[in-house]
Structure formats: C-alpha cells, structure tokens
Design an enzyme around this catalytic site. Structure first.
Site, PDB file in Angstrom:
ATOM      1  N   HIS A 250     -20.787   5.844 -32.832  1.00 33.09           N
ATOM      2  CA  HIS A 250     -21.046   5.287 -31.500  1.00 33.09           C
ATOM      3  C   HIS A 250     -21.770   3.943 -31.546  1.00 33.09           C
ATOM      4  O   HIS A 250     -22.386   3.546 -30.559  1.00 33.09           O
ATOM      5  CB  HIS A 250     -21.900   6.262 -30.682  1.00 33.09           C
TER       6      HIS A 250
ATOM      7  N   HIS B  85     -16.718  11.638 -26.603  1.00 35.17           N
ATOM      8  CA  HIS B  85     -16.000  12.258 -27.724  1.00 35.17           C
ATOM      9  C   HIS B  85     -14.599  12.646 -27.290  1.00 35.17           C
ATOM     10  O   HIS B  85     -13.957  13.492 -27.906  1.00 35.17           O
ATOM     11  CB  HIS B  85     -16.753  13.488 -28.221  1.00 35.17           C
TER      12      HIS B  85
END
Lengths: 332, 332
Positions: free
Chosen positions: A57, A219
C-alpha cells in the site's frame, strides 16, 4: 506476471531492503527487516506513533514514518497483517518515555496482533493507546461505524496526530485528537481493474472492461455496486454525494480533500477528478482548505481512485500545515 | 477505456485546470491554460528556466515548475508538442531580465516549436539559450549522441540547473552546467505494457504477456530488443551494463541514480529494482551518492521502469541537495 521481482516469496523483504538502502539517512530497520523506524527514534519525551499492516500500500505504511508523522511501522506479507512480535519491536524501539499511540486501519488481523502487542508492551512498562481508522463509508453503514475499514483517510490521521505529537502533546491529547480526526474523515473508492499479489500470481478480483466497482476496498473487497463506467463528473459526484451525506456537511463547512490514486491511475486523471470535486463542492457551498492529489495509499497496481473528505476545525487546519519529513511524500 | 475523464478532447485542459485549482498557491496559468508558471514569476535578476513537451508524463513537465527547478512550462496534447506561441508566452512570463534557458527533451516537434519561440523571444529583446536532453542510450548509438531522445534523466538536469539558476549564476553559466549534466547522464527503460491515449482509445503498442521491451521510449518507441521477462536482478543488470559502459564508469566513480516508474509499476517493485542496482553498482566499485526512487517521468499508465545514472562531480553533488519547492516531487 510481469513484475520487478526475483523469487515472489522474497518480494516483501527485497523491497524493504531497497527502501532502507535508499533512505538510510532517515529510516532504519530494527532486527526484523519488516520493522522500520525513524533513524532518530526514540525521540525523548515525545509521544511516539506506531503503525503497520499488510505490505503493498505504499506510501502506507512505511512512507509515513518520519518527522511530523509516525515514528515506526511494521508490515506483513502483501495484504497480510504483521505479527504481534514485530509491533512489539516497533513499540520498544520508538518509545521515548511519553507512551506510544497505535494508529492503523481497522482490520481484524491487525487488531488482533496489535492488541496483543499492546498488552505485551504494557507488561514491559510502556504506555500504549490505540486508535483505529474507520473511514471507508462503503464498508458498513453509518450506525456501525466501528465496523468500517480503514483506507486512504489514514493519511489525515497520521498528518494531524503526528504534528500534534511533535508539538509536545501528551499521549491522552494525541489520542483524543486522532479520534477526532477519525470521526471527521470519510473515504470512498472506485475500482477499475485489479492488482496481482506476487505470491499468488492471480488478480485480486475480476471486472468487465466497461465496468467499475463503486465503494471498493483497498484489497479488492466488494463495494456497494458495480456499474458501467461513466464520465469523471458522474463518478466524482457519486462519491461526494455519499461522503458529504455521511459527514452531514452543510454550506459553509470547510474541508480538506484527498484525491488518491490506487496504483496505476495516471496523475493526470486524478487532477481531472480533483477539478470535478472542486466544482461539486463549490456548488454546495463547501470550502476546500488544502487539497492533496496523488498516490497516498495504494493497492499495488490496482487502477482506480478514492476521495477522502476531512471536516476541518482550526486546530486541524494548523496541524495540516506543519512540516513533515519523509522520503515518500512531498513537503506540504 | 476506463479512465477518469469526461470528453477525451477536454482531457488535457481539464487536468490542467485541476492542477491550477489544487496548487494555486504555487502555480498559475497565463492566458493559455496550457502555459503554467511559478506563481512568483518572473523572479527579477534570476535566470529563468522554461520547459515543455507533450502531456501525459507527470511530473514531467509542469511538476518541475517551482523554486529550485524550472520557472514555467507549456504542454501540448498527450504526447504532442506544444505550440511555439505557448513557449513564447512562457518565456515572456518568466524572464526576469537575466535571460531564459530552454531545457527540454530532444524530440523533433519540440525542437521545431521551441526554436521558433526562441527566435520570436529574441526579437522582443529576451536572451534565450537552449539545452536539449539526450539521455536515452537506446535511441541512438553513442557516436550519435545528439540524435538521442530525452527521457527521465531530464530530472537531474532540472534539479542541478535549477539550483544553479537559483544561486544567481548567469545564463551562460546555467547553460554550461546544464550541458555538463546532459553529457553525464544516461537512461534506459524497460516496458512491460502500454498506455492508452485518451483521444485515440488504443494502446500505444502491443506486447505479449510474457515479454518485455528493453530500451523502450517514453511514447512506446521500440527499444533494442524484446525478450521474455526475467528476474529483477537480470533486468537491472542488463540496464546497468549498458548505462555504465556508455558513461565509461570505472571503480571509484560516484553517481546518483534514479529508478523511475513509468506509470503503473508499484513503488514496492521499484525498490526491488533499487536494491538490485545498489548491489550491482557496489560490486563494480561505483558509489551511489543520492538515489531517487519513484515516479519522476511517466507515460500515463504504461507499466515498466527506467534507470538513470548521473556521473557526479562536487558541484553537482552540492546542487543536487539544494532545496526545491513544487507540489509534485518530495523535498530532497
């Protein structure tokens, strides 16, 4: 799978090794290569901020380690929680005697491991408090805010809590302000296409060439609807309608906004989204104080974007402008 | 085509509008929305730096407008040269009486238009000099260096020439130093997958799922070979072997390197490339002084990366560390 990697199972550690090699003046790892702290940690007398979560991320999480932001972070495998032990190592490495605030996105695995780390740290005499970020409006209804996941809005919490800690505030004060930011920040994302986790070699979700997923998680968690793609103006107004309603914004309110790219969406397109957001909010009489446009929380090469809206008060405005120093995000 | 846009023909102007709205404290457009200058331009007595080229390469070109870098830039359509008139407007808006250096990548269309703009500016009494960046080693052999295209290495030229101009140097001195950087910087890229230009809706090139293009240009220009993809270690060593040979690097030399993502390659992967580059250069006895890893010159959502190597001297090292202020790149 065309990716810059060697053995997929070494991906996370090799990438982290690159980060520490490139930025050894500002960051260092502590034993475990997945634990990275400010090179000057611990800072004596300052409340320390610890964060962490799955890898993939960037700049979340390690990119927010630096002056004016967090003091240390640990990461797990791609999209998987780090261990309690790793978080304990972060905690012990950054505690400067004023306690440690755990600040991270609301996910089950992270909560479990970081709560355990907090217990172990307290056993060693370190004060630990926790604030979980719950900005993803699409992940649960407003009346179940504590079930919401944490996404790009975590940026604002790092920024403001980090500046508050830097100013010498107590653990209680930093925690209270972080909670205040969490209460006032909302995010919603749109997914265009998935990413591929190196270890699996498979896309995180499937989507038709003409479809987008409104409210997608970082996700690839399903959002609230799948629809045909639409002009920027419509996509942005859909997001902002949800966000401003959830925040009960009224004309005259002042906000900061973050238009965040999730990985492979060009910066040029994010600025088109910002233009539309500016126009939509202006029409509603909502003022933008300080906008951010770019990649602040990604999902590897997922295509799409999110908008975060933070309702501001004067304290937050001042802290938003405080200096930061990290190799990952531009000076504010 | 899933992109954040409204009418594809408005893409560039809407994106630019977003940039100026988001960063009005630091940038402003001058009449033509495709002409953007530092908000404090012209800076009296300082040599001004003008740049420009096709849109779609952010932070190239507008992202390098700011203190310590360029003073103004103009852009054309995606991957197309801006007009001579636009460059003339830049020139007149940024000239602070000490002359203007045109600094841009070596492409036919840009050269034609910017040479014309330079003539027109001189007719109006403004001193103009030009340095074209020719860092792409794959685009022509070493003995035809002036035919090489300009790619991500332009970052180093902006950075060093910009810092030099800020220090009060003369147009002649800034030009000479910019030429010195151009002579000492080399770049080579690898393409994984193409981007799509909004106005055409078609990918810029085709490539098999298991293939990469070594030496690709930033508009998808063919490179020197197409091959099966390989581990990061191999890809990086291929690039560095070409770059260091072309620069005649020997053990003991000191370089800065830039590992640049072309659009959709995750930052996590770029750091794997950096780790490999660090290891390869260390083994050859070449020291890295100051590395840069991230998106410094993109091609919309093209996947791939490039490595730039700059052979350093003490002057360059000092100027590389001078402060910059732009909303697009992180503080150095």
């Amino acid at each position: 799978m065309k990716k810059i990697l060697n053995n997929p199972s070494d991906f996370v550690d090799e990438s982290l090794r690159g980060i520490v090699l490139a930025h050894s003046d500002m960051l260092r790892s502590v034993g475990d290569p997945r634990v990275i702290v400010r090179s000057d940690a611990p800072v004596r007398g300052k409340v320390a901020i610890a964060t962490g979560g799955g890898y993939g991320h960037l700049p979340v999480f390690l990119g927010y380690v630096g002056q004016g932001l967090a003091d240390g972070a640990c990461v797990g495998n791609v999209f998987s929680s780090p261990s309690a032990d790793a978080m304990l190592t972060v905690t012990k490495s950054i505690d400067g005697g004023a306690g440690v605030l755990y600040l991270y996105g609301n996910y089950f695995g992270d909560k479990m491991n970081f709560d355990l780390a907090a217990e172990m740290a307290r056993d060693e005499g370190i004060q630990v408090e926790t604030v979980r970020v719950t900005d993803d409006v699409a992940s649960a209804p407003a009346e179940q805010m504590s079930k919401r996941r944490g996404v790009a809005g975590v940026f604002f919490v790092y920024k403001i809590a980090g500046a508050c800690a830097e100013s010498g505030a107590s653990l209680e004060e930093v925690k209270r302000l972080a909670e205040e930011v969490v209460i006032n920040v909302r995010t919603m994302g749109i997914g265009f296409s998935p990413c591929t986790i190196p270890a699996s070699g498979k896309p995180t979700f499937e989507i038709a060439d003409n479809e987008v997923e409104i409210g997608i998680g970082i996700h690839g968690e399903p959002g609230i609807s799948r629809q045909e793609t639409a002009p920027a103006k419509e996509l942005v107004s859909q997001l902002l309608a949800h966000l401003t309603a959830d925040l009960d914004l009224v004309p005259g309110d002042e906000v900061s906004i973050l238009v965040n790219g999730t990985g492979s969406t060009p910066l040029e397109e994010l600025y088109v989204a910002y233009k539309e957001a500016h126009s939509w909010l202006s029409q509603k009489g909502i003022k933008i104080f300080k906008p951010f446009v770019g990649e602040y929380a990604t999902s590897l090469e997922m295509a799409g974007f999110s908008i975060s809206v933070l309702k501001l008060d004067e304290t937050m405005k001042a802290l938003l402008q405080a200096p930061v120093n990290t190799p990952f995000i531009k000076q504010l």
